[in-house]
Scaffold this motif. Structure first.
Motif, PDB file in Angstrom:
ATOM      1  N   LYS A 236      30.620  38.501  43.731  1.00 28.71           N
ATOM      2  CA  LYS A 236      31.391  39.230  42.722  1.00 28.71           C
ATOM      3  C   LYS A 236      31.267  38.570  41.357  1.00 28.71           C
ATOM      4  N   ARG A 240      29.837  40.283  37.829  1.00 25.75           N
ATOM      5  CA  ARG A 240      30.649  40.488  36.628  1.00 25.75           C
ATOM      6  C   ARG A 240      29.845  40.320  35.343  1.00 25.75           C
ATOM      7  N   SER A 243      26.844  44.985  33.232  1.00 27.09           N
ATOM      8  CA  SER A 243      27.690  45.988  32.590  1.00 27.09           C
ATOM      9  C   SER A 243      27.378  47.346  33.189  1.00 27.09           C
ATOM     10  N   ILE A 246      30.167  53.314  33.681  1.00 30.38           N
ATOM     11  CA  ILE A 246      31.373  53.892  34.314  1.00 30.38           C
ATOM     12  C   ILE A 246      31.129  55.375  34.568  1.00 30.38           C
ATOM     13  N   CYS A 313      35.220  49.433  41.222  1.00 28.17           N
ATOM     14  CA  CYS A 313      35.390  48.160  40.513  1.00 28.17           C
ATOM     15  C   CYS A 313      35.032  46.987  41.416  1.00 28.17           C
ATOM     16  N   ASN A 316      31.253  46.743  41.996  1.00 26.33           N
ATOM     17  CA  ASN A 316      30.444  46.449  40.810  1.00 26.33           C
ATOM     18  C   ASN A 316      30.899  45.199  40.061  1.00 26.33           C
ATOM     19  N   VAL A 318      33.627  44.617  38.625  1.00 27.95           N
ATOM     20  CA  VAL A 318      34.426  44.923  37.436  1.00 27.95           C
ATOM     21  C   VAL A 318      35.885  44.606  37.739  1.00 27.95           C
ATOM     22  N   GLU A 319      36.546  43.915  36.827  1.00 22.27           N
ATOM     23  CA  GLU A 319      37.958  43.601  37.051  1.00 22.27           C
ATOM     24  C   GLU A 319      38.782  44.877  36.989  1.00 22.27           C
TER      25      GLU A 319
END
Length: 623
Positions: A236, A240, A243, A246, A313, A316, A318-319
């Protein structure tokens, strides 16, 4: 109240009790101390309510006591708020200091109460007795600090000594500290981090080490029950740095940002809650994306999409965006996804779907406390209140019963009242099916636990249909009606409403019908009504003396107590009724009760005997 200073002071005390009563449930090691203090403060509310409604002057001594109480309540509020935030582990480690704070607050409240001569104030008998009882509780609590959880202390001491704790010890700590789910652990970890970074005066180094060690051990214990917690953290952290794009469906159509709290409007479109709320607050009546007119402004959480966003999230790196709402619960704690789909049916479903959804929400709200919180947070309460006016009897039953189950949660009581439910519930009580009327009565009882709701429920016209249910209902319905009437009549204004609505004759019929199973309830209501002048006059007109004497002679301990209370209220200042009591041969029964009854029964019986002795003295002098 004529005195301006006293009136302002009492209003401030009413507000303080209300604020303390509205604090959330405590879920950490100080839960017992927190609950005891909050409960005792709530029980003082009727004192301030009656002082607020009255016009009596307060002398300097009473004002000084009330001012001391205001200071003590402010301190209580500060202590209660402080222990309900932050790290649960830290609270447990500091529990002896916290117990000292609670004891100091308790002492301050008790000393303030001692300065108020409430025996001289113009209070109803029930309120005076309640305040005396609460004062005794504060005196006892002042005399000894709340006992600590010895098992918790032993387990913490074991860990503190450097001994390697066994799995059972860690399991107990996990449960007693309410750190049993992944979300609990995340919040605890954040709380510890915030506590260490927010202040320069950090906890002692040993305390930090202890907190970190306990969190790690409890986390390991929870992971045994959920092995997939914290998997592939390394992967993870690498992810991070990328990018990812979305997906459009995860972006709010208004802000174009990743949604953290997606909600559905009446057109079926989904938006970020804060964005659509700003749109609505600006006075818009249309859906921003489709320009269709909104049928209503209820916002239904889109739990399905929220879950998909969380999965995306996680996959990927993503937080996950932090929502402004309260932290979510895991699926094991409540059925949030199911609740979201049920709310959609309430909003856009046909009558069959609405009936089915209301029925399922009714069952979910009954199942556990987490569901009750989830259902309320999802926005179900206004939708269920709308269904109270449904022409479909079964839908109405489901809706009022769902509200009854939801009202078990203290915070939900406030939501139910704030959306205007009381008049709708009273309408169900008047016109609904048998089951709907019974559950409407039970809901009104639940809501009336909050003192200000007693006034609103009485003003909404609930008492006459409750009296009807008391006479016509099933055995369960009669019980529901009686408990609601009793609770409502703690407020003086509702005593008048009940008497003028004709409650005394049906109560006397229930009292005389030993086989009906309603003697206890009837006597309890009569006892509370007899403390009011109109109630006393109405009871006296119903020829109650013979049955009251019989109850005192052969009834249960509780009924003998209430019977003697009614008898004393009626006989005080009424020579005619005293002579009837004497003719019925009640002196022997009252003497026995004054020796063997409950404390309250002994007082009441003794008071009636004194009145009878005065009558004898007068007759002797005249003779």
């Amino acid at each position: 109240m004529a005195d301006q200073e006293g009136g302002d002071l009492v209003s401030q005390l009413v507000d303080s009790v209300r604020e303390i009563s509205g604090l959330p449930e405590c879920r950490n090691a100080v839960r017992k101390m927190y609950g005891n203090l909050m409960r005792r403060v709530k029980l003082l509310s009727p004192l301030f309510e009656e002082l607020k409604d009255s016009e009596q002057q307060l002398d300097d001594g009473d004002l000084k006591g009330l001012q001391a109480l205001r200071v003590a309540f402010n301190l209580a509020l500060e202590v209660l708020k402080s222990v309900n935030d932050g790290s649960k582990i830290y609270q447990a480690l500091q529990i002896e200091k916290t117990a000292g704070k609670f004891h100091a607050v308790t002492t301050q409240i008790e000393e303030a109460l001692s300065q108020i001569r409430y025996q001289r104030l113009n209070l109803s008998e029930e309120v005076r007795e309640q305040i005396e009882l609460v004062h005794v509780q504060f005196k006892r609590a002042k005399g000894r600090m709340d006992s600590l959880d010895l098992q918790l202390q032993r387990d913490l001491a074991t860990v503190n000594k450097g001994n390697e704790p066994d799995l059972e010890t860690i399991k107990r700590l996990s449960e007693k500290l309410h750190l049993t789910t992944v979300n609990d652990l995340r919040r605890e970890s954040t709380a510890i981090h915030n506590m260490m970074s927010a202040t320069d005066g950090r906890p002692e180094e040993d305390c930090i080490d202890m907190m970190s060690f306990l969190l790690k051990e409890i986390k390991g214990c929870v992971m045994l029950g959920d092995p997939e917690v914290d998997i592939v953290e390394g992967e993870k952290s690498v992810m991070r740095h990328r990018s990812p794009v979305i997906p459009d469906d995860f972006r709010c159509p208004i802000s174009l940002e990743l949604m953290k709290d997606p909600v559905i409007v009446s057109t079926g479109q989904t938006y970020e809650r804060s964005s659509i709320q700003k749109w609505l607050d600006a006075g818009h009546k249309t859906c921003p994306k489709t320009q269709q007119t909104l049928l209503h402004t209820a916002l239904t959480p889109n739990y399905v999409l929220k879950s998909l966003i969380a999965l995306w999230c996680d996959s990927n790196g993503v937080e996950l965006p932090k929502s402004n709402n309260k932290p979510g619960r895991s699926g094991s704690e409540c059925d949030c996804t199911v609740i979201g789909s049920l709310l959609q049916k309430l909003v856009i479903g046909d009558s069959d779907e609405q009936r089915s959804a209301a029925g399922e929400l009714r069952l979910l709200a009954k199942r556990n406390a987490d569901n009750r919180v989830c259902i309320a947070e999802a926005g179900a309460i206004p939708l269920l209140v709308e269904l109270l006016s449904s022409r479909d009897g079964r839908t109405q039953e489901h809706a009022v019963t769902a509200l009854l189950n939801l009202s078990i949660n203290e915070a939900n009581k406030g939501i139910i009242v704030s959306v205007g439910a009381i008049p709708e519930i009273v309408d169900v009580l008047k016109n609904g099916s048998t089951e709907a009327r019974e559950n409407a009565a039970a809901t009104l009882f639940s809501l009336s636990v909050v003192d200000e709701n007693k006034v609103a429920i009485g003003a909404a016209g609930a008492i006459p249909p409750l009296i009807d249910l008391l006479q016509e209902g099933t055995p369960r319905g009669k019980k529901d009606a009686a408990t609601a009437i009793f609770n409502l009549c703690i407020y003086q204004g509702n005593k008048v409403r009940a008497v003028r609505a004709g409650i005394v004759p049906p109560l006397m019929r229930l009292l005389k019908d030993a086989s009906g199973g309603m003697m206890d309830e009837a006597l309890a209501i009569l006892a509370i009504l007899a403390s009011h002048l109109e109630g006393k006059m109405a009871i006296a007109e119903a020829d109650p003396m013979e049955v009251l004497v019989e109850v005192i002679r052969s009834g249960s301990a509780r009924n003998r107590e209430n019977g003697s209370a009614v008898l004393w209220s009626l006989c005080a200042g009424d020579i005619r009724l005293l002579k009837i009591v004497k003719e019925l041969g009640a002196e022997e029964v009252l003497k026995e009760l004054s020796e063997n009854g409950t404390d309250r029964a002994k007082r009441k019986a003794g008071s009636v005997l004194e009145l009878l002795q005065r009558i004898d003295s007068v007759e002797t002098v005249v003779g």
